[in-house]
Design an enzyme around this catalytic site. Structure first.
Site, PDB file in Angstrom:
ATOM      1  CG  HIS A 172      -2.002  -1.032   1.137  1.00 33.42           C
ATOM      2  ND1 HIS A 172      -3.311  -0.730   0.866  1.00 33.42           N
ATOM      3  CD2 HIS A 172      -1.955  -2.383   1.251  1.00 33.42           C
ATOM      4  CE1 HIS A 172      -4.027  -1.842   0.831  1.00 33.42           C
ATOM      5  NE2 HIS A 172      -3.230  -2.861   1.065  1.00 33.42           N
ATOM      6  CG  ASP A 386       0.231   9.564   0.669  1.00 31.26           C
ATOM      7  OD1 ASP A 386       0.130   8.441   1.155  1.00 31.26           O
ATOM      8  OD2 ASP A 386      -0.355  10.579   1.106  1.00 31.26           O
TER       9      ASP A 386
HETATM   10  C1  G6P Z   1      -0.915   3.329   6.113  1.00 29.48           C
HETATM   11  C2  G6P Z   1      -0.491   1.885   5.908  1.00 29.48           C
HETATM   12  C3  G6P Z   1      -1.484   0.940   6.561  1.00 29.48           C
HETATM   13  C4  G6P Z   1      -1.673   1.341   8.019  1.00 29.48           C
HETATM   14  C5  G6P Z   1      -2.148   2.779   8.110  1.00 29.48           C
HETATM   15  C6  G6P Z   1      -2.357   3.256   9.561  1.00 29.48           C
HETATM   16  O1  G6P Z   1      -2.040   3.622   5.365  1.00 29.48           O
HETATM   17  O2  G6P Z   1      -0.347   1.598   4.534  1.00 29.48           O
HETATM   18  O3  G6P Z   1      -1.030  -0.388   6.478  1.00 29.48           O
HETATM   19  O4  G6P Z   1      -2.583   0.483   8.660  1.00 29.48           O
HETATM   20  O5  G6P Z   1      -1.169   3.598   7.488  1.00 29.48           O
HETATM   21  O6  G6P Z   1      -1.189   3.092  10.298  1.00 29.48           O
HETATM   22  P1  G6P Z   1      -1.094   2.160  11.582  1.00 29.48           P
HETATM   23  O7  G6P Z   1       0.359   2.100  11.899  1.00 29.48           O
HETATM   24  O8  G6P Z   1      -1.896   2.858  12.636  1.00 29.48           O
HETATM   25  O9  G6P Z   1      -1.685   0.820  11.255  1.00 29.48           O
END
Ligand code: G6P
Length: 488
Positions: A172, A386
């Site tokens: 992602h 991003d």
């Molecule tokens: C990004 C990453 C996700 C992640 C999100 C929130 O979008 O690609 O995999 O879940 O950030 O971050 P966190 O560390 O809270 O899961």
């Protein structure tokens, strides 16, 4: 979809489950989570049946049975099974905060000076991935399609390959160019892990190209083939080929559009505009993260006000920051810096009846989110880098009257699709960003509508369901019907 993904549907594995665990006065409860990944995958799993394996975001290991029982009702409501992974406090520290958020996250966003290459992080990264592998094997059968998500779980495919050969991976976040990737002490292992999937997918062609360049640098004699029907085949042995491609993630366009058109959201949006007394609203909505270019945006706004005093009292920057990774030091430091900068700029320009920056540090519900999008004359997405940035797409989906201008970083993945309609900016160029804000505020009606309508058409034509079908159909088309011998 015609392919059969096995008796238990398909399996999604990601670091987080699409729920969050909350504790109030000693009582635990589970509620649905939010975020791009969740809004993308939930509808598909619900429609197709299957399981989602992930972490609950806590180092709680004492009340495991109780936590598991809380997931039962949510699984039946959501229409798919939720299977939790438990991590100890030390694992959260070294795996999640450490390897994931102090190495891969900054490095893959081109910010290598923020990395802490601690060798203990790598060991725990592998150990936690083994935990995920064990649960995945337990709850799947040999021919299930297993969809592994994001940078937390890169090693999983290699760990599963003998028992579960049909794994596909989607990153992602961005994939960095060789100059950056080569700094990773475990670059060879990570490359090999990424090539243990049947399909390794990225957000954009730029990411897939970066991956290809890194592969060539590490494997100068290996062959890469362009495949008929798209994607590139990385043939590492005569029995194992990994296909690499780009699949830009999207949003549920109709959901956001419907929300923005609903009477409740229209009313809220009108209230927000009235509260701003007819002033122009520029809106930023981000997780509080150093990759989002929040300070750069504030400073560009300051420059705009300094250069054009006629704008004083006429425009407000509304910034919603969603709390994120508060246990990681760099995120805590950034929050303090943002507080200081917002305070400084407000102190410099505010008058008795106008505050230039309205800054909120909290999560908001979907209706409030849509109302904010709809009320904002300008949407600001100024990421330093991003993977995709779904906020830029949600902002457009919430402007059914084609009213609204998007300022978009050229380093966000979504710039590939939306660049023709947005005003694109280099977030490191403060003057360029101030110019873009000026242009957005004064854009003629006709141009504004034309640009917004173009972006909305693009998003509508490639929504989250198209993304999902495209990824799953490609992955399903590549699945094996017999096990290859291990040769990697
Ligand atoms: C990004 C990453 C996700 C992640 C999100 C929130 O979008 O690609 O995999 O879940 O950030 O971050 P966190 O560390 O809270 O899961």
């Amino acid at each position: 979809m015609s392919q059969n993904h096995g008796s238990k549907g398909f399996i999604v594995v990601s670091n987080r489950l699409p729920v969050v665990l909350e504790e109030q006065n000693g009582t635990l409860s589970v509620k649905s989570g939010s975020g791009g990944l969740i809004s993308a995958l939930s509808p598909a799993l619900r429609d197709r049946g299957g399981s989602w394996i992930g972490w609950l975001g806590t180092s709680e290991t004492v009340r495991i049975k109780h936590i598991k029982s809380l997931l039962g009702p949510i699984s039946s409501q959501s229409g798919y099974r939720l299977l939790p992974i438990f991590m100890t406090h030390q694992e959260v520290k070294l795996f999640y905060q450490g390897f994931c958020n102090e190495i891969v996250w900054p490095l893959f966003h081109d910010l290598q000076s923020r990395c802490r290459f601690d060798p203990t992080y790598w060991d725990t990264y592998l150990k936690v991935n083994q935990k995920f592998a064990k649960v995945t094997v337990k709850h799947s059968d040999r021919w299930n399609l297993i969809w592994v998500n994001d940078y937390h779980l890169i090693p999983l495919g290699k760990m599963l390959r003998d028992k579960r050969p049909n794994c596909a991976f989607f990153l992602h976040i961005p994939f960095p160019p060789p100059d950056i990737f080569m700094k990773l002490p475990w670059r060879q292992q990570v490359m090999e892990q990424l090539l243990s999937y049947r399909l390794t997918a990225f957000q954009t062609d730029r990411d897939a190209d970066n991956f290809l360049r890194c592969f060539k640098e590490l494997n100068p004699r290996s062959r890469v083939m362009t495949r008929k029907g798209g994607g590139r085949g990385f043939k590492l042995s005569h029995q194992w080929e990994t296909v690499v491609g780009a699949f830009p993630i999207s949003i549920d366009f109709r959901y956001f559009e419907g929300l923005a058109k609903s009477p409740a959201v229209r009313k809220k949006a009108d209230q927000i505009r009235r509260a701003h007394q007819g002033r122009r609203i520029m809106l930023g909505i981000d997780r509080l993260d150093y990759t989002k270019g929040i300070l750069e945006r504030f400073r560009a706004f300051e420059l705009l006000l300094q250069r054009d005093p006629s704008l004083l009292g006429k425009v407000t920057l509304v910034q919603l920051l969603v709390p994120s990774r508060e246990d990681v030091t760099s995120y805590r430091n950034l929050r303090e810096e943002i507080d200081r900068e917002a305070g400084r700029i407000i102190g410099r320009f505010a008058t008795l009846d106008w505050i230039p920056i309205t800054y909120m540090y909290q999560s908001v519900g979907q209706e409030d989110l849509a109302a904010l999008y709809r009320a904002a004359h300008v949407g600001l997405v100024t990421s330093l880098k991003d993977g995709m940035n779904l906020v830029s797409k949600e902002y457009c989906a919430c402007h059914p009257d084609n009213d609204g201008v998007l300022i978009l970083s050229e380093f966000a993945g979504s710039a590939v699709e939306l660049g023709a309609g947005a005003i694109t900016v280099n977030p490191y160029d403060m003057e360029g960003m101030a110019n873009a804000m000026q242009k957005a505020l004064f854009m003629p009606d006709e141009e504004r509508k034309r640009r917004m309508s173009l972006m909305r058409r693009r998003i509508k034509g490639w929504d989250v369901f198209r993304w999902m079908d495209s990824f799953l159909n490609t992955a399903a088309g590549l699945t094996l019907s017999s096990l290859p011998k291990r040769e990697l």
